[in-house]
Write a protein that holds these residues in place. Sequence first.
Motif, PDB file in Angstrom:
ATOM      1  N   UNK A  70      -3.998  20.265  -4.015  1.00 41.88           N
ATOM      2  CA  UNK A  70      -3.824  20.161  -2.618  1.00 41.88           C
ATOM      3  C   UNK A  70      -5.430  20.473  -2.122  1.00 41.88           C
ATOM      4  N   UNK A  71      -5.719  19.416  -1.340  1.00 39.30           N
ATOM      5  CA  UNK A  71      -7.224  19.247  -1.011  1.00 39.30           C
ATOM      6  C   UNK A  71      -7.039  19.231   0.493  1.00 39.30           C
ATOM      7  N   UNK A 107      -4.279  18.800   4.972  1.00 38.18           N
ATOM      8  CA  UNK A 107      -4.169  19.274   3.592  1.00 38.18           C
ATOM      9  C   UNK A 107      -3.135  17.943   2.908  1.00 38.18           C
ATOM     10  N   UNK A 108      -3.860  17.417   1.797  1.00 38.52           N
ATOM     11  CA  UNK A 108      -2.908  16.142   1.068  1.00 38.52           C
ATOM     12  C   UNK A 108      -3.090  16.447  -0.442  1.00 38.52           C
ATOM     13  N   UNK A 109      -2.091  16.381  -1.054  1.00 38.27           N
ATOM     14  CA  UNK A 109      -1.612  16.156  -2.309  1.00 38.27           C
ATOM     15  C   UNK A 109      -2.486  15.011  -3.008  1.00 38.27           C
ATOM     16  N   UNK A 110      -3.251  15.427  -4.089  1.00 38.20           N
ATOM     17  CA  UNK A 110      -3.864  14.165  -4.837  1.00 38.20           C
ATOM     18  C   UNK A 110      -3.676  14.478  -6.360  1.00 38.20           C
ATOM     19  N   UNK A 151       0.906  -1.278   0.058  1.00 36.25           N
ATOM     20  CA  UNK A 151       0.000  -0.051   0.111  1.00 36.25           C
ATOM     21  C   UNK A 151       0.891   1.100  -0.020  1.00 36.25           C
ATOM     22  N   UNK A 152       1.830   1.173   0.602  1.00 41.47           N
ATOM     23  CA  UNK A 152       2.949   2.337   0.715  1.00 41.47           C
ATOM     24  C   UNK A 152       3.509   2.657  -0.521  1.00 41.47           C
ATOM     25  N   UNK A 153       3.839   1.432  -1.365  1.00 35.60           N
ATOM     26  CA  UNK A 153       4.445   1.517  -2.621  1.00 35.60           C
ATOM     27  C   UNK A 153       3.470   2.143  -3.445  1.00 35.60           C
ATOM     28  N   UNK A 154       2.327   1.878  -3.393  1.00 40.18           N
ATOM     29  CA  UNK A 154       1.212   2.198  -4.422  1.00 40.18           C
ATOM     30  C   UNK A 154       0.735   3.833  -4.070  1.00 40.18           C
ATOM     31  N   UNK A 155       0.880   4.040  -3.009  1.00 36.52           N
ATOM     32  CA  UNK A 155       0.082   5.525  -2.738  1.00 36.52           C
ATOM     33  C   UNK A 155       1.815   6.219  -2.912  1.00 36.52           C
TER      34      UNK A 155
END
Length: 142
Positions: free
Chosen positions: A101-102, A109-112, A25-29
């Motif tokens: 950024x949302x 705040x997270x970058x998508x 999951x870490x590698x995917x994200x």
Amino acid sequence: MYKTNDLILRTTASLIAFILLGFAVYLLLAGHNSPGGGFVGGLMTSGAILLMNMSYGFEVVRKVLPINFVNLIPIGLAVAVGTSVGSFLFQQPFLSQTYGYFKFPILGEIELATAMIFDLGVYLTVVGVMMTIILSIANDTE
């Protein structure tokens, strides 16, 4: 069928599979910003599922994880192709990506990025293909 006392294998396999799935999951994200992504994450997930199949048996894992892996292949391909062709809707070059950024209530705040959706399609395709191959070889009776 040959039956052994495999308590150590089952105990360690559960822990190792949990670590492998977390790393997958870490590698995917993290794949759209650093090395990794859908392909490597899919291989890690397939390895974790294979480890669980080897230690607990195919019937037990199928009850816990009732997924038809053959169906993951067209779903993953549709997601990957859909995101790559989706750039044409916004008059952008093929396979171009964008990000933003949302703010989320708990996470902040997270970058998508749209590359993440493409990586998800690759991830689903790789898991589907690898598990189909592995299960086909494992169920071969000759």
